[in-house]
Design an enzyme around this catalytic site. Sequence first.
Site, short mmCIF file in Angstrom:
data_model
loop_
_atom_site.label_atom_id
_atom_site.label_comp_id
_atom_site.label_asym_id
_atom_site.label_seq_id
_atom_site.Cartn_x
_atom_site.Cartn_y
_atom_site.Cartn_z
N HIS A 94 -24.16 71.96 27.41
CA HIS A 94 -24.60 73.22 26.80
C HIS A 94 -25.02 73.00 25.35
O HIS A 94 -24.55 72.09 24.67
CB HIS A 94 -23.56 74.35 26.93
CG HIS A 94 -22.36 74.26 26.06
ND1 HIS A 94 -21.13 74.76 26.43
CD2 HIS A 94 -22.17 73.78 24.81
CE1 HIS A 94 -20.26 74.58 25.46
NE2 HIS A 94 -20.87 73.99 24.47
N ASN A 112 -20.60 69.66 29.16
CA ASN A 112 -21.43 70.02 30.32
C ASN A 112 -22.91 70.14 29.95
O ASN A 112 -23.71 70.64 30.73
CB ASN A 112 -20.95 71.32 30.96
CG ASN A 112 -21.06 72.51 30.00
OD1 ASN A 112 -21.42 72.34 28.83
ND2 ASN A 112 -20.74 73.70 30.48
N ASP A 161 -24.02 80.83 17.44
CA ASP A 161 -23.20 81.64 18.35
C ASP A 161 -21.90 82.12 17.70
O ASP A 161 -21.53 81.68 16.61
CB ASP A 161 -22.87 80.84 19.63
CG ASP A 161 -22.41 79.41 19.34
OD1 ASP A 161 -21.97 79.15 18.21
OD2 ASP A 161 -22.49 78.56 20.24
N GLU A 213 -25.03 77.88 28.80
CA GLU A 213 -24.36 77.10 29.83
C GLU A 213 -25.36 76.66 30.91
O GLU A 213 -26.48 77.20 30.97
CB GLU A 213 -23.25 77.96 30.46
CG GLU A 213 -22.18 78.43 29.47
CD GLU A 213 -21.21 77.33 29.06
OE1 GLU A 213 -21.57 76.13 29.09
OE2 GLU A 213 -20.08 77.67 28.68
C1 GLP Z 1 -19.04 74.64 21.28
C2 GLP Z 1 -20.23 75.31 20.56
C3 GLP Z 1 -21.42 74.40 20.56
C4 GLP Z 1 -20.94 73.00 20.22
C5 GLP Z 1 -20.18 72.45 21.39
C6 GLP Z 1 -19.58 71.07 21.15
O1 GLP Z 1 -18.52 75.34 22.32
N1 GLP Z 1 -20.61 76.57 21.08
O2 GLP Z 1 -22.38 74.88 19.62
O3 GLP Z 1 -22.04 72.17 19.98
O4 GLP Z 1 -19.24 73.38 21.86
O5 GLP Z 1 -18.45 71.13 20.34
P1 GLP Z 1 -17.78 69.85 19.70
O6 GLP Z 1 -18.68 69.42 18.59
O7 GLP Z 1 -16.45 70.34 19.21
O8 GLP Z 1 -17.67 68.84 20.76
#
Ligand code: GLP
Length: 256
Positions: A152, A150, A75, A157
């Site tokens: 995702h 959450n 993404d 989402e």
């Molecule tokens: C982000 C990304 C995800 C990621 C998630 C967790 O928003 N879009 O691909 O896995 O949130 O992030 P973190 O590893 O900083 O907890």
Amino acid sequence: MGRFVSKHIEADYEALSEEAALFVYKRITAALNNSKPFVLGVATGSTPIGLYQYLVHLLADRRIDLSKFYTVNLDEYYPMKQTDSHSYYQYMKFHFWEPLQKANPTFEYEVQGFIPSGETDNPEAECLVYEERIKQRGGIDLQILGIGVNGHIGFNEPGSSPSSRTRVVTLSPETVSANSRFYKDDISQMPKKAITMGLGTILEAGEILLLASGKSKESIMRKLVALDKPDQSLPASYLLQHPRVTYILDIDASGT
Ligand code: GLP
């Protein structure tokens, strides 16, 4: 092929990162040693940073020819300038692409690293092009995933369809709030949209590796492992439909 789910619990973030890097390294070299290309689906966020550091170290051996190694990102924020320090493009450049290219110049990130463009005027067209790129490379061999608080994956989402493809999405309030830490907690500065691979795109990867670290992920991981069928309110639960998934958690995220 039967369903293969494996769950590893590591002592801490360091151990999780080392284990995950070794896992990825073995898959990459197994393909490259057989002269096959390898497409690694990569995630951003805090969780995979340690994995990338270890992986660069492992791939630094210049006898490993990385010319058929490709990365595709899950993404990118939208809109987002590639040069913006908050972009996932810059994240990849800083945490993985440049260090890898420096350590092993057979990898050229400008040619072999793919990420959706957050600066296009036509994001819908960009989504189609991105799907096509993945297809042209033969699909994703291994997809690395983190998980949002959450549930995702990528920026899919809660409520996302399991057949969704790469598309423009609106970030949920929980995600905007969780990621505002990169914007000095100023929510007004955060992009509210993103381009993300869809759940359907992710589920087509040959294999999936999901990482979760820290107390903030304990509650969602407990919910996820308790489910025996997918639930639309928890996007990561669609991984239950995938035949080959490995979870690597640290003790804090596992709640053990
Ligand atoms: C982000 C990304 C995800 C990621 C998630 C967790 O928003 N879009 O691909 O896995 O949130 O992030 P973190 O590893 O900083 O907890």
